[in-house]
Design a protein around this motif. Structure first.
Motif, PDB file in Angstrom:
ATOM      1  N   SER A 195      21.256  26.979 -13.234  1.00 43.44           N
ATOM      2  CA  SER A 195      20.361  25.574 -13.454  1.00 43.44           C
ATOM      3  C   SER A 195      21.395  24.369 -13.158  1.00 43.44           C
ATOM      4  O   SER A 195      21.004  23.452 -12.501  1.00 43.44           O
ATOM      5  CB  SER A 195      19.646  25.583 -14.650  1.00 43.44           C
ATOM      6  OG  SER A 195      19.044  24.283 -14.699  1.00 43.44           O
ATOM      7  N   ARG A 233      22.048  23.863  -9.687  1.00 39.06           N
ATOM      8  CA  ARG A 233      21.023  23.020  -8.854  1.00 39.06           C
ATOM      9  C   ARG A 233      21.244  21.525  -9.493  1.00 39.06           C
ATOM     10  O   ARG A 233      20.981  20.484  -8.638  1.00 39.06           O
ATOM     11  CB  ARG A 233      19.637  23.577  -9.237  1.00 39.06           C
ATOM     12  CG  ARG A 233      19.651  24.977  -8.714  1.00 39.06           C
ATOM     13  CD  ARG A 233      18.078  25.491  -8.590  1.00 39.06           C
ATOM     14  NE  ARG A 233      17.755  25.850  -9.977  1.00 39.06           N
ATOM     15  CZ  ARG A 233      17.875  26.972 -10.804  1.00 39.06           C
ATOM     16  NH1 ARG A 233      18.151  27.827 -10.266  1.00 39.06           N
ATOM     17  NH2 ARG A 233      17.503  27.175 -11.920  1.00 39.06           N
ATOM     18  N   ARG A 234      21.448  21.465 -10.565  1.00 42.58           N
ATOM     19  CA  ARG A 234      21.274  19.976 -11.265  1.00 42.58           C
ATOM     20  C   ARG A 234      22.233  19.110 -10.642  1.00 42.58           C
ATOM     21  O   ARG A 234      22.159  17.770 -10.721  1.00 42.58           O
ATOM     22  CB  ARG A 234      21.066  20.168 -12.859  1.00 42.58           C
ATOM     23  CG  ARG A 234      21.023  18.778 -13.571  1.00 42.58           C
ATOM     24  CD  ARG A 234      20.445  18.891 -14.904  1.00 42.58           C
ATOM     25  NE  ARG A 234      21.552  19.640 -15.619  1.00 42.58           N
ATOM     26  CZ  ARG A 234      22.250  18.756 -16.421  1.00 42.58           C
ATOM     27  NH1 ARG A 234      22.397  17.338 -16.771  1.00 42.58           N
ATOM     28  NH2 ARG A 234      22.944  19.667 -17.296  1.00 42.58           N
ATOM     29  N   LYS A 262      23.791  18.809  -8.078  1.00 45.61           N
ATOM     30  CA  LYS A 262      23.449  18.245  -6.929  1.00 45.61           C
ATOM     31  C   LYS A 262      22.397  16.987  -6.806  1.00 45.61           C
ATOM     32  O   LYS A 262      22.118  16.425  -5.724  1.00 45.61           O
ATOM     33  CB  LYS A 262      22.980  19.156  -5.890  1.00 45.61           C
ATOM     34  CG  LYS A 262      24.205  20.241  -5.756  1.00 45.61           C
ATOM     35  CD  LYS A 262      23.635  21.354  -4.658  1.00 45.61           C
ATOM     36  CE  LYS A 262      24.751  22.517  -4.516  1.00 45.61           C
ATOM     37  NZ  LYS A 262      24.468  23.719  -4.049  1.00 45.61           N
TER      38      LYS A 262
END
Length: 196
Positions: A57, A60-61, A63
């Protein structure tokens, strides 16, 4: 002149979780205090810790974060992956985060995963942490990324009972003093980088 920003990025150990999540005392409090004392008006810390987050996670975060004047990023993750995760995958996720930050011109700082008291009952967690930290250290050496060995600096299982009570609020999370010690260690590392 705008202040340079230092991003604290990670899970509950970055967010400053203690007292079962009823209170928070992130290491950025002490880090900012020391930066203000020794480098007045130059740096601002921002805390993007999310309790319970896994490294997949976090990849993804990172970015989605848009911060002007971002100069440094402190990355601590992996604790929530240790029970079921594979060390090579955990380290690969952390490497992706560091590589992304470096591509953006940000100086990233890695932090090893500290011991948890659960390792006394679940040996595979200790094995996974040790291997993940080893892989992370190898990656940092090859990529010339500064590394704070938090696992060695604030031990849990290998500490005396007195030291453990001083620094650890529960099996995993720090006390406010523990988080402050974490902040002091990070300042020492940042200070050495700034003086180069």
């Amino acid at each position: 002149m705008s202040k340079q920003v230092i991003l604290a990025f990670g899970d509950s150990l970055t967010e400053g979780y203690y007292r079962f999540g009823r209170k928070f005392h992130p290491y950025t409090i002490k880090l900012q205090e020391l930066l203000d004392k020794h480098y007045p008006s130059l740096f601002e810390t921002v805390n993007y810790g999310v309790s319970g987050e896994r490294t997949s996670s976090m990849v993804r975060r990172i970015k989605t974060i848009q911060i002007e004047n971002l100069k440094y990023a402190i990355v601590l993750g992996g604790t929530n992956d240790l029970h079921l995760g594979i060390p090579a995958d955990i380290c690969d996720n952390l490497a992706q985060i560091h590589n992304y930050l470096r591509e953006k011109g940000v100086i990233s700082i890695a932090v090893t995963i500290p011991e948890t008291f659960a390792e006394g009952k679940f040996q595979h967690i200790a094995l996974n942490r040790n291997e993940t930290n080893r892989l992370l250290a190898d990656f940092c050496t090859k990529s010339h990324i500064p590394l704070l060995d938090l696992c060695a600096k604030i031990p849990n299982l290998s500490a005396t009972e007195e030291e453990r009570k001083k620094h650890y609020d529960d099996a995993l999370h720090f006390t406010p003093l523990g988080y402050d010690t974490f902040g002091e260690l990070l300042f020492e590392l940042l200070d050495s980088l700034l003086k180069k």
